[in-house]
Design an enzyme around this catalytic site. Sequence first.
Site, PDB file in Angstrom:
ATOM      1  N   ASP A   1      19.070  37.748  16.567  1.00  9.43           N
ATOM      2  CA  ASP A   1      18.022  37.216  15.696  1.00  9.43           C
ATOM      3  C   ASP A   1      18.365  35.831  15.167  1.00  9.43           C
ATOM      4  O   ASP A   1      17.551  35.223  14.482  1.00  9.43           O
ATOM      5  CB  ASP A   1      17.764  38.186  14.534  1.00  9.43           C
ATOM      6  CG  ASP A   1      16.323  38.656  14.492  1.00  9.43           C
ATOM      7  OD1 ASP A   1      15.641  38.578  15.534  1.00  9.43           O
ATOM      8  OD2 ASP A   1      15.872  39.084  13.423  1.00  9.43           O
TER       9      ASP A   1
ATOM     10  N   ASP B   1      16.330  51.387   7.659  1.00  7.58           N
ATOM     11  CA  ASP B   1      16.888  52.638   8.163  1.00  7.58           C
ATOM     12  C   ASP B   1      16.424  53.825   7.318  1.00  7.58           C
ATOM     13  O   ASP B   1      15.881  54.807   7.840  1.00  7.58           O
ATOM     14  CB  ASP B   1      18.417  52.558   8.213  1.00  7.58           C
ATOM     15  CG  ASP B   1      19.027  51.990   6.934  1.00  7.58           C
ATOM     16  OD1 ASP B   1      18.286  51.728   5.965  1.00  7.58           O
ATOM     17  OD2 ASP B   1      20.255  51.809   6.897  1.00  7.58           O
TER      18      ASP B   1
END
Length: 732
Positions: free
Chosen positions: A141, A445
């Site tokens: 990223d 998450d």
Amino acid sequence: MPGPTPPLHSLRPLRRRHFNRLFAAVYASAILSLFYHHILKLLHSTTLVSFFMSFLLFISDVVLAYMWSTTQASHMNPVHRQVFPENLQKVLDRKDVPALDIFICTADPYKEPPINVVNTALSVMAYDYPTEKLSVYVSDDGGSELTMFAFMEAAKFGKQWVPFCRENDITDRCPNAFFTSNYALNPKTMEIKMMYESMKTKVEGAVEIGKVNDEYICSEEERQVLSQYRTKDFTRQNHPSVIQVLLNSKRDVDNRGRAMPNLIYVSREKSKSTPHHFKAGALNVLLRVSASMTNSAIILTLDCDMYSNDPLTAQKALCYLPNRSNRPNCGYVQFPQRFYGLNKTDIYDSEYKRLYRTHLIGMDGLNGPSYVGTGCFFLRRVFFGAPSSYIEPETPELAPDHIVNKPINSREVLSLAHHVAGCNYENRTNWGSKMGFRYGSLVEDYYTGYRIQCEGWQSIFCDPSRPAFLGSVPISFNDALNQNKRWYVGLLEMGFCRYSPLTFSMRAMGILMAQSYAYYAFSAIWSLPITVYAFLPSLALLQGIPIFPKVYEPWFYLYAFMFLAAYGQDCLDFILAQSTFQRWWSDQRMWLIRALSPFVFGTIEFVMKRLGLPTHEFVVTSKVMDAELSRRYDQGMFEFGVPSPMFVPLATAAILNLIAFLGGFVLVLKERSFGSFFIQMFIAGFGVMNSLPFYEAMVLRRDKGRILTKTTLTSTLLVGLLYGIASFVLKI
């Protein structure tokens, strides 16, 4: 007649669940008695100040009681599981082994050194798993040529490393872990080590100068690949997608002529005008790109610094997936996070024993553990709706049952991969809301696992004796606090959204699972009672005002029982989780520290975001190791050394409690009123015991990790200000 099928796993409820339930009932009764005591004090308050102090203590104890109730949900039915991967080959032919896609995310080559990411990738590329069914996807990223170069080198070295591990039955298949262990000295090992050191030197050299020198480029193909990053308009925040097949299992072979796993580098398209949703967005791109290229039935997500510590981990996951567990809708298998490089007492509580083990074995006895962001094997199907209501993706090739029948480096496959990695691809789709990893929280998450379980999927907690994965930990106190602050901002976003555990999950999963998730979501509200207890009793003690029952009063024994019982249960949980008393002490100290600093700052940032006010940008936690800093960490010394507002409330509380303890000691000797002030003296003394690293860093230390003089002076002035305000208010 065929014999019985050998077991792949076993399940055993822990006997201590009975004690836990009895303890919860007794402690809940004590809480009700405490509330009764608080109400009596409020009703008999004679002044506005006494009423206000009693009210603050009452509200603090209500919050403590609620958060205690969330901790007890995971104590109701803890279980222990055991897996038998040696039996897997007896029930599963090699041709029937499901394909496995592994996702590794990195975001900044300077904070997450590419050589560490390479080590993680190589450790899973060397799994004892059919290589033709193994694919590793790396999401960059940061859009950096440094990361691309590192993996170009890793692809070459991997052709030597993977067969070396398998032929020599190496257990530590992370190169760095292996070469820092007691490995066998022989010519082949030394040859491999020289290759690794050569690769490491090149990668770290490129990072140090910030670019890949021509001397490191070995072919015109490599030059063309790296040239993509050197165009005029290519920046970290604005660039087209880059997808490079570095290893192709149909074409590339190791030095023994056997197929290598697929290795694919992905840097999604970025645009400053388009939200990218941080790690969740990167994972969704990997989910779509992998679907277009391999579409494996099982997916493993890994943090870039969390390397594989056991080559049989995938087989252990296959003991449950797919459809081999005792749960009909089992969607993922979560392994605990374990860490290397912890100092003896784990001063920053980086092990998170309560979060990554105690709490998860309790949730496993309910509907299954939460997703903790790494070390998790998913069925691809879980990202496309509930077990009973499949959501069709907008592109048919992304469906979990789609069979990819074209080479991964074919023009059609790569064209689709680039298309689904586009920054505008998700517009007007279900990605991030009903499909894939979910958006809406910095802790993608927790949020994703929570939403998946609310849809009806269940999970398994697999905790083998040999850790499946090992990761690095922050060794700077400031990094540890900032990492915590980021987590708690995301958790509050989850707690106060439309899918809050207080409402939505009660209906979807029942009260115990809802409470288990609320334990995470509302952790930041610990800050209210801990802040009150850190300051109010000490300020009242300095003014000679008793605010708790006297030693000889019956209510005193209730306070004593509640403190000792709660701390006793917590310590017992730690010891039973194969930890030590010293690490438990560090854990409870860090709990107090988090409540006074990152919880408070996280809450403030969350409120600012809700009000639309500007906040700090997402900061990647640094994984870079500094030799001097590492030495102090190994010696158990807290690392301050930088100006940070997060240190100020901690230093303020430390100074105040020391002054209050000494002042209170003089007071009780002078007025012979020890019984009246015992609890306040105890709280101040307990604060002093937990603040010893702060006093050392303020006064005794002269190294670069000491608390800056400016921080100490600011905190001292705040103590004086608080004392002055208390002197005025409490005497009214």
